[in-house]
Design an enzyme around this catalytic site. Structure first.
Site, PDB file in Angstrom:
ATOM      1  N   HIS A   8       0.829  -1.201   0.000  1.00  0.00           N
ATOM      2  CA  HIS A   8       0.000   0.000   0.000  1.00  0.00           C
ATOM      3  C   HIS A   8       0.862   1.247   0.000  1.00  0.00           C
ATOM      4  O   HIS A   8       2.052   1.207   0.276  1.00  0.00           O
ATOM      5  CB  HIS A   8      -0.972   0.005   1.186  1.00  0.00           C
ATOM      6  CG  HIS A   8      -0.354   0.376   2.496  1.00  0.00           C
ATOM      7  ND1 HIS A   8      -0.923   1.261   3.371  1.00  0.00           N
ATOM      8  CD2 HIS A   8       0.798  -0.017   3.086  1.00  0.00           C
ATOM      9  CE1 HIS A   8      -0.161   1.393   4.446  1.00  0.00           C
ATOM     10  NE2 HIS A   8       0.883   0.626   4.288  1.00  0.00           N
ATOM     11  N   CYS A  66       3.832   5.235   5.575  1.00  0.00           N
ATOM     12  CA  CYS A  66       3.924   4.020   6.386  1.00  0.00           C
ATOM     13  C   CYS A  66       5.370   3.534   6.386  1.00  0.00           C
ATOM     14  O   CYS A  66       6.074   3.675   5.393  1.00  0.00           O
ATOM     15  CB  CYS A  66       3.005   2.941   5.815  1.00  0.00           C
ATOM     16  SG  CYS A  66       3.058   1.384   6.735  1.00  0.00           S
ATOM     17  N   GLN A  84      -6.828  -2.772  10.088  1.00  0.00           N
ATOM     18  CA  GLN A  84      -8.073  -2.036  10.293  1.00  0.00           C
ATOM     19  C   GLN A  84      -9.111  -2.548   9.303  1.00  0.00           C
ATOM     20  O   GLN A  84      -8.782  -2.896   8.172  1.00  0.00           O
ATOM     21  CB  GLN A  84      -7.842  -0.541  10.095  1.00  0.00           C
ATOM     22  CG  GLN A  84      -6.945   0.069  11.158  1.00  0.00           C
ATOM     23  CD  GLN A  84      -6.666   1.524  10.880  1.00  0.00           C
ATOM     24  OE1 GLN A  84      -7.543   2.275  10.487  1.00  0.00           O
ATOM     25  NE2 GLN A  84      -5.424   1.929  11.095  1.00  0.00           N
ATOM     26  N   SER A 107      -5.867   5.404   9.777  1.00  0.00           N
ATOM     27  CA  SER A 107      -4.465   5.789   9.576  1.00  0.00           C
ATOM     28  C   SER A 107      -4.306   6.893   8.542  1.00  0.00           C
ATOM     29  O   SER A 107      -3.331   7.638   8.577  1.00  0.00           O
ATOM     30  CB  SER A 107      -3.644   4.580   9.132  1.00  0.00           C
ATOM     31  OG  SER A 107      -3.604   3.628  10.162  1.00  0.00           O
ATOM     32  N   HIS A 110      -5.316   5.399   1.541  1.00  0.00           N
ATOM     33  CA  HIS A 110      -4.400   4.432   0.948  1.00  0.00           C
ATOM     34  C   HIS A 110      -4.822   4.102  -0.486  1.00  0.00           C
ATOM     35  O   HIS A 110      -5.994   4.164  -0.819  1.00  0.00           O
ATOM     36  CB  HIS A 110      -4.464   3.062   1.665  1.00  0.00           C
ATOM     37  CG  HIS A 110      -4.493   3.077   3.127  1.00  0.00           C
ATOM     38  ND1 HIS A 110      -3.452   2.623   3.891  1.00  0.00           N
ATOM     39  CD2 HIS A 110      -5.464   3.437   4.008  1.00  0.00           C
ATOM     40  CE1 HIS A 110      -3.768   2.699   5.179  1.00  0.00           C
ATOM     41  NE2 HIS A 110      -4.994   3.190   5.272  1.00  0.00           N
TER      42      HIS A 110
END
Length: 116
Positions: A8, A66, A84, A107, A110
């Site tokens: 991702h 990330c 998640q 977060s 993505h």
């Protein structure tokens, strides 16, 4: 299916649960980035990948918020309950080699590519 492997590219924004990253350790940029700006940035990245201007892994390595960026965005194999829910649902819905649209999680936003 019990596990998938996915990579991702994450763009964090001021509403992200942890508004800091390896690229922005003190959150100076992330805390000023609106969700709308993060979405615009992510869409621009998606267009670059789709056009063939850059590979997913190369772009993720440079710009993803990330820590998986150091692996070209690769998260390895994971099964249900490990990520998640929104992210997991997005990853499990893809076919191998397919890239997602925008996936919104706690977060940030993505794009996901399923690799196995």
């Amino acid at each position: 299916m019990s596990e998938v492997r996915a990579s991702h590219l994450l763009v964090k924004h001021q509403g992200s649960r942890r508004p800091a990253s390896w690229r922005d350790p003190d959150g100076a940029v992330i805390t000023k980035r609106s969700k709308a700006a993060a979405l615009d940035e992510l869409e621009a990245y998606r267009e670059q990948i789709e056009s063939g201007a850059v590979t997913f892994a190369d772009l993720a390595a440079k710009v993803s918020d990330c820590s998986s960026a150091k692996h070209g965005g690769d998260l390895g194999f994971f099964g249900p309950g490990k990520m998640q829910k929104a992210f997991e649902d997005g990853a499990f819905a893809l076919q191998v080699g397919e890239m997602s649209g925008v996936v919104d999680s706690d977060s940030g936003v993505h794009i996901i590519i399923r690799t196995a």
